[in-house]
Design a protein around this motif. Structure first.
Motif: not given
Length: 425
Positions: A19-24, A30-31, A149-152
Motif C-alpha cells: 500500500w505504501k508503494w501504491a501511494s507513491i 499526479k506529478i 526533485l518534485e517527486i522527492f
RNA sequence: GUGAGCGUAGCUCAAUUGGUCAGAGCACUGGACUGUGGCUCCAGUGGUUGGGGGUUCAAGUCCCCUCGCUCACCCCA
C-alpha cells in the motif's frame, strides 16, 4: 511445494508494504500529469540487441548483468535491465516523432539485473522512468531534473544530494578523455589495480573511484568543463542557469560519470544520505545518440530513472508517512445462525454501495468475529442476530467508542455510505 | 565474480565449558465472558535446531561440504 523459495535477489512486496508503494504511484501519477507526461506500459523483455547496442557492448550492465535467454524459436531475448532503451524503441517504432515534440512519456515497472544483492540492490527492482524524447533544448533537461526533485519533495524526502555534470558529446569527450589519460598517466603506478585496468578501457570511470589514493590523484585531474566543445558548454550553462532560476538545489560534481554509454551532455544523480552503499535514488541525463545506436534517425532525448525500492527504504528510514493505509470500514457480525442469510445480504448491499465491508465466512463464534473486526481496524460493526432480523434492525457499533445503536434495516446502508464518505475526507 | 558476518517455531530471540535444551514472548486458534473487539488469565496448534557428512558415549553447541540470508567490493536505481 517443499522448500521452494523466491529466487535470489527478488522479493515479495506484501500487503503491509504494497500500500505504501501504491501511494507513491499515486503521487507520481499526479506529478506526471502536472508536468504533461503520459504513461506507457512497455514489455519487460526485448530483443537482446536493443540493450547491447543501446546501452553499450562494453558496459557492465551488458557484459555481465543481463538476464538473456533464447525463446523457443531461438530468438535472443533479454529481461530489461532499464527502461530508457525500450522507451526510445517504442518512440521510433510508433513514429512519435511526427507528433508534438518532445514526446513526454513515463512508465513504472520492474527491471532485472543479475547482480549480487545487497542493501538497496535487488535482481528485480522497480523504477519510475521519465523520458522526454525529441528535443535538444536544455530547458527539457531542466524540466526532467525538476520533475524528479518534485517527486522527492512531495514524498517528503530530505537529506538528498543532487549532483550535476556534463559528460560531453562524441566531439569533445575524446578530447577530454585524452587530456585525462595524459594526466593520469603520470600517476599510473599509484592507481589502484581496478583503476589501472580502467585506464585504457574507460578512464572517466577512474574519477568515480572510492579508493583514497585514486581520489587524491583525481582531485587534481582536469575538469570536463574546461574541455567541452562550444555546443556542450553552452548547453551545460543553460541547464545550470535554468536550474538556478527555478530554485533547484544542486552541486556540480566533476566526478560524476555514468555507467551507460548512451549518455551525452547532461548527467545527474540524486543521492540519499539514508541508504547504504547503494545510495543513488535517481539517475539520469541526456542521451542524444541512443536512437541512432539502435538503428533510428538521430533523435535527442533526456530522462531519468528513480529507484522505487530505494525511495521506500529512504522514506522508512526517515520515518515519513505514506498516506492512509487502506482498511475495511465495516464488518458484519453474525450472532447466531438464524441471522446468517440476512448478514450475507447486508454484506453485499454494503459492498455494492462502495462501503468496504467484510464478514466471517468460516462460522467463527461471535467473540472471534468481534476480535477479527478489531484486528481489521473496522470503524463499525453491523451486528445481526435473530432478534434484530425479526425486529428489522441492525445493531450498529462504533468500534472506537464502543457505543452501539439500533438502526432500521432499510436505513443502514445509506447510513454507512454517509459515514464512510465522511471518513474519507 | 571477490570478501566478511550470520542461519533455532510465521516473527523477535533463549538454551552455562558439547550432557533432559528443544524453550519464551509476539502472532494464530479456542476457552474463562453459552449475543459483543482492544486489557487480563488459561490452554492448544506450530521446529527432523537451513541441508548433508564427520568427530564423540553424547552436538543448535566442534570440524568439513553445500544451500541460503545480510553487508561490503564492483556497478548502479
Amino acid at each position: 511445494m517443499e522448500n521452494i523459495k523466491a529466487p535470489r535477489g527478488v522479493r515479495d512486496i506484501l500487503p503491509d508494504e504494497s500500500w505504501k508503494w501504491a501511494s507513491i504511484f499515486d503521487v507520481t501519477r499526479k506529478i506526471a500529469e502536472d508536468f504533461g507526461y503520459r504513461e506507457v506500459h512497455l514489455p519487460i523483455f526485448e530483443q537482446t540487441e536493443l540493450f547491447s547496442r543501446g546501452i553499450g557492448e562494453t558496459t557492465d550492465v551488458v557484459e555481465k548483468e543481463m538476464y538473456t535467454f533464447s525463446d523457443r524459436s531461438g530468438r535472443s531475448l533479454t529481461l530489461r535491465p532499464e527502461a530508457t532503451a525500450s522507451m526510445v524503441r517504442a518512440y521510433l517504432e510508433h513514429g512519435m516523432a511526427s507528433g508534438p515534440q518532445p514526446s513526454k512519456l513515463w512508465c513504472a515497472g520492474p527491471m532485472m539485473r543479475y547482480e549480487r544483492p545487497q542493501k538497496g540492490r535487488y535482481r528485480q527492482f522497480w523504477q519510475l522512468d521519465f523520458e522526454a524524447i525529441g528535443s535538444s533544448s536544455p530547458l527539457v533537461d531542466v524540466e526532467v531534473i525538476a520533475l524528479s526533485l518534485e517527486i522527492f519533495r512531495r514524498l517528503g524526502l530530505s537529506n538528498l544530494e543532487v549532483l550535476v555534470n556534463s559528460v560531453g558529446c562524441p566531439v569533445c569527450r575524446p578530447v577530454y578523455r585524452s587530456a585525462l589519460q595524459a594526466y593520469l598517466g603520470g600517476h599510473f603506478e599509484s592507481l589502484c589495480p581496478t583503476c589501472q585496468g580502467r585506464y585504457d578501457r574507460n578512464p572517466l570511470r577512474i574519477l568515480d573511484c572510492k579508493v583514497p589514493t585514486c581520489r587524491s590523484i583525481t582531485d587534481g585531474a582536469p575538469d570536463v568543463r574546461d574541455h567541452l566543445c562550444e555546443e556542450c558548454r553552452v548547453h551545460f550553462d543553460e541547464v545550470l542557469k535554468g536550474l538556478a532560476l527555478i530554485g533547484a538545489k544542486f552541486r556540480i560534481d566533476k566526478r560524476l560519470v555514468r555507467g551507460l554509454d548512451y549518455y551525452t551532455k547532461t548527467a545527474y544523480e540524486v543521492l540519499s544520505g539514508d541508504l547504504g552503499a547503494q545510495n543513488a535514488v535517481c539517475g539520469g541525463g541526456r542521451y542524444d545518440n541512443l536512437a541512432e545506436a539502435i538503428g533510428g534517425p538521430h533523435t535527442p532525448g533526456v530522462g531519468f530513472a528513480a529507484g522505487l525500492d530505494r525511495i521506500v527504504l529512504t522514506m522508512e528510514q526517515q520515518g515519513l508517512g505514506f498516506g492512509k493505509e487502506p482498511s475495511i470500514f465495516a464488518t458484519v457480525v453474525i450472532a447466531d445462525e438464524g441471522a446468517r442469510d440476512e448478514g450475507l445480504r447486508l454484506l453485499y448491499e454494503l459492498r455494492k454501495a462502495g462501503v468496504p465491508t467484510d464478514m466471517d465466512a468460516s462460522g467463527k463464534g461471535m467473540k472471534a468475529q468481534m476480535k477479527a473486526a478489531g484486528a481489521a481496524k473496522a470503524a463499525y460493526v453491523c451486528l445481526l442476530g435473530s432478534s434484530e432480523v425479526v425486529k428489522g434492525v441492525v445493531a450498529l457499533k462504533e468500534m472506537s467508542t464502543g457505543t452501539q445503536a439500533e438502526i432500521e434495516r432499510d436505513r443502514i446502508v445509506a447510513e454507512l455510505v454517509l459515514k464512510a464518505g465522511a471518513a474519507r475526507c
